[in-house]
Design a protein around this motif. Structure first.
Motif, PDB file in Angstrom:
ATOM      1  N   MET A  86       0.698  -1.133   0.001  1.00 33.33           N
ATOM      2  CA  MET A  86      -0.008  -0.063   0.128  1.00 33.33           C
ATOM      3  C   MET A  86       0.954   1.372   0.055  1.00 33.33           C
ATOM      4  O   MET A  86       1.798   1.404   0.677  1.00 33.33           O
ATOM      5  N   THR A  87       0.526   2.346  -0.831  1.00 28.88           N
ATOM      6  CA  THR A  87       1.272   3.405  -0.821  1.00 28.88           C
ATOM      7  C   THR A  87       0.188   4.586  -0.399  1.00 28.88           C
ATOM      8  O   THR A  87      -0.724   4.697  -0.980  1.00 28.88           O
ATOM      9  N   LEU A  88       0.587   5.275   0.533  1.00 33.25           N
ATOM     10  CA  LEU A  88      -0.306   6.379   1.092  1.00 33.25           C
ATOM     11  C   LEU A  88       0.133   7.444   0.427  1.00 33.25           C
ATOM     12  O   LEU A  88       0.997   7.928  -0.274  1.00 33.25           O
ATOM     13  N   GLN A  89      -1.140   8.373   0.190  1.00 33.43           N
ATOM     14  CA  GLN A  89      -0.954   9.636  -0.319  1.00 33.43           C
ATOM     15  C   GLN A  89      -1.255  10.755   0.672  1.00 33.43           C
ATOM     16  O   GLN A  89      -2.520  10.866   1.245  1.00 33.43           O
ATOM     17  N   LEU A  90      -0.304  11.398   0.898  1.00 33.63           N
ATOM     18  CA  LEU A  90      -0.766  12.682   2.002  1.00 33.63           C
ATOM     19  C   LEU A  90      -0.874  13.954   1.173  1.00 33.63           C
ATOM     20  O   LEU A  90       0.114  14.707   0.531  1.00 33.63           O
ATOM     21  N   TYR A  91      -1.990  14.721   1.299  1.00 31.49           N
ATOM     22  CA  TYR A  91      -1.912  16.064   0.934  1.00 31.49           C
ATOM     23  C   TYR A  91      -1.653  16.986   2.179  1.00 31.49           C
ATOM     24  O   TYR A  91      -1.798  16.860   3.245  1.00 31.49           O
ATOM     25  N   PHE A  92      -0.670  17.827   1.680  1.00 33.84           N
ATOM     26  CA  PHE A  92       0.015  18.656   2.703  1.00 33.84           C
ATOM     27  C   PHE A  92       0.262  20.028   2.118  1.00 33.84           C
ATOM     28  O   PHE A  92       0.343  20.281   0.862  1.00 33.84           O
ATOM     29  N   ALA A  93       0.615  21.041   2.907  1.00 36.27           N
ATOM     30  CA  ALA A  93       1.140  22.403   2.593  1.00 36.27           C
ATOM     31  C   ALA A  93       2.353  22.620   3.602  1.00 36.27           C
ATOM     32  O   ALA A  93       2.066  22.629   4.734  1.00 36.27           O
ATOM     33  N   PRO A  94       3.329  23.095   3.006  1.00 36.08           N
ATOM     34  CA  PRO A  94       4.484  23.238   3.933  1.00 36.08           C
ATOM     35  C   PRO A  94       4.254  24.366   4.573  1.00 36.08           C
ATOM     36  O   PRO A  94       3.569  25.388   4.297  1.00 36.08           O
ATOM     37  N   GLY A  95       4.690  24.426   6.111  1.00 39.51           N
ATOM     38  CA  GLY A  95       4.272  25.564   6.946  1.00 39.51           C
ATOM     39  C   GLY A  95       2.921  25.458   7.691  1.00 39.51           C
ATOM     40  O   GLY A  95       2.869  26.048   8.847  1.00 39.51           O
ATOM     41  N   THR A  96       2.358  24.262   7.723  1.00 43.26           N
ATOM     42  CA  THR A  96       0.947  23.835   8.365  1.00 43.26           C
ATOM     43  C   THR A  96       1.119  22.818   9.103  1.00 43.26           C
ATOM     44  O   THR A  96       2.239  22.112   9.368  1.00 43.26           O
TER      45      THR A  96
ATOM     46  N   LEU B 151       1.542  15.248  -1.688  1.00 42.52           N
ATOM     47  CA  LEU B 151       0.596  15.982  -2.850  1.00 42.52           C
ATOM     48  C   LEU B 151       0.595  17.293  -2.342  1.00 42.52           C
ATOM     49  O   LEU B 151      -0.269  17.490  -1.374  1.00 42.52           O
ATOM     50  N   PRO B 152       1.364  18.295  -2.649  1.00 41.95           N
ATOM     51  CA  PRO B 152       1.361  19.604  -2.094  1.00 41.95           C
ATOM     52  C   PRO B 152      -0.148  20.298  -2.490  1.00 41.95           C
ATOM     53  O   PRO B 152      -0.621  20.107  -3.535  1.00 41.95           O
ATOM     54  N   VAL B 153      -0.647  21.286  -1.486  1.00 41.21           N
ATOM     55  CA  VAL B 153      -1.575  21.907  -1.832  1.00 41.21           C
ATOM     56  C   VAL B 153      -1.239  23.450  -1.598  1.00 41.21           C
ATOM     57  O   VAL B 153      -0.702  23.767  -0.718  1.00 41.21           O
ATOM     58  N   ASP B 154      -1.458  24.149  -2.721  1.00 43.63           N
ATOM     59  CA  ASP B 154      -0.932  25.568  -2.622  1.00 43.63           C
ATOM     60  C   ASP B 154      -1.945  26.471  -1.866  1.00 43.63           C
ATOM     61  O   ASP B 154      -2.789  26.982  -2.459  1.00 43.63           O
ATOM     62  N   PHE B 155      -1.704  26.814  -0.434  1.00 47.71           N
ATOM     63  CA  PHE B 155      -2.444  27.685   0.102  1.00 47.71           C
ATOM     64  C   PHE B 155      -2.375  29.299  -0.611  1.00 47.71           C
ATOM     65  O   PHE B 155      -3.453  29.778  -0.423  1.00 47.71           O
ATOM     66  N   SER B 156      -1.179  29.543  -1.284  1.00 51.36           N
ATOM     67  CA  SER B 156      -1.218  30.890  -1.585  1.00 51.36           C
ATOM     68  C   SER B 156      -2.142  31.179  -2.900  1.00 51.36           C
ATOM     69  O   SER B 156      -2.561  32.180  -3.327  1.00 51.36           O
ATOM     70  N   ALA B 157      -2.679  30.109  -3.440  1.00 44.30           N
ATOM     71  CA  ALA B 157      -3.523  29.981  -4.593  1.00 44.30           C
ATOM     72  C   ALA B 157      -4.599  29.402  -4.285  1.00 44.30           C
ATOM     73  O   ALA B 157      -5.663  29.266  -4.983  1.00 44.30           O
TER      74      ALA B 157
END
Length: 210
Positions: free
Chosen positions: A1-11, A30-36
């Motif tokens: 199993m490969t897990l997938q993590l949505y994240f944003a640096p600094g959170t 998987l990065p989530v761009d908070f600036s956008a």
């Protein structure tokens, strides 16, 4: 199993990033761009309707909330020892984690997320102005709890990953971590860990400033 993590640096998602690296589980970040404002995009809200990170994609569905994600990762990789075996040590670990989630993280959120609690701009300004004081009070409490190498003595646990992530916010919150000697030692020790260095090199954590 490969897990997938949505994240944003600094959170707070940084704690889950570090748990995955410490556990050596196979994971895709998987990065989530908070600036956008990607966290409020239609595509991301289908993943996590809360519009927040972290969110972990697992075989049984999407898991949200940092505490739950950390526990799940630790249970998948028991050999990493991220949850103490001794009931008293595990209780102390959870005590710290619940405090960080319910109090210290909320203190920090008052700076940029005042709209969650109040509508008036003057109220937001008051909450922002209070952050250095409330975060310093939280640091003082944590300082009193630290007595060993890590939160639960000499073994790294989930609480250390949680605490370290929140401490990366202190400078921006107007708090000098060096005023808390034990907390400062803990932070410095964590910076030196392979998981943190790997996360920094891969851009999974923001640059560390003290």
């Amino acid at each position: 199993m490969t897990l997938q993590l949505y994240f944003a640096p600094g959170t707070i998602a940084g704690a889950s990033v570090l748990a995955l690296l410490e556990s050596r589980l196979q994971a895709t970040f998987l990065p989530v761009d908070f600036s956008a404002a990607q966290q409020q995009s239609e595509s991301y809200l289908k993943v996590n309707p809360k519009g927040r990170v972290p969110a972990l994609i697992t075989d049984f569905g999407v898991l949200t909330e940092t505490g739950a994600i950390l526990e799940y990762i630790a249970r998948l990789a028991p050999d990493a020892g991220l949850i103490p075996d001794a009931p008293d040590a595990a209780a102390r670990m959870h005590e710290m984690m619940y405090y960080l989630a319910s109090t210290m993280h909320v203190n920090h959120a008052h700076k940029l997320r005042g709209h969650r609690w109040a509508d008036q701009e003057t109220s937001h300004q008051d909450m922002t102005a209070k952050v250095p004081e409330t975060m310093a009070t939280s640091c003082a409490w944590v300082e009193e709890q630290l007595s060993g190498t890590f939160v639960c003595g000499n073994a790294l646990t989930l609480a250390d990953l949680y605490l370290f992530t929140i401490c990366t916010w202190l400078k921006g919150d107007g708090v000098d971590i060096t005023n808390y000697p034990k907390l400062n030692v803990h932070f410095t020790r964590m910076v030196g860990r392979d998981s943190v260095q790997t996360a920094l090199k891969q851009g999974l954590l923001p640059e560390i400033t003290t």
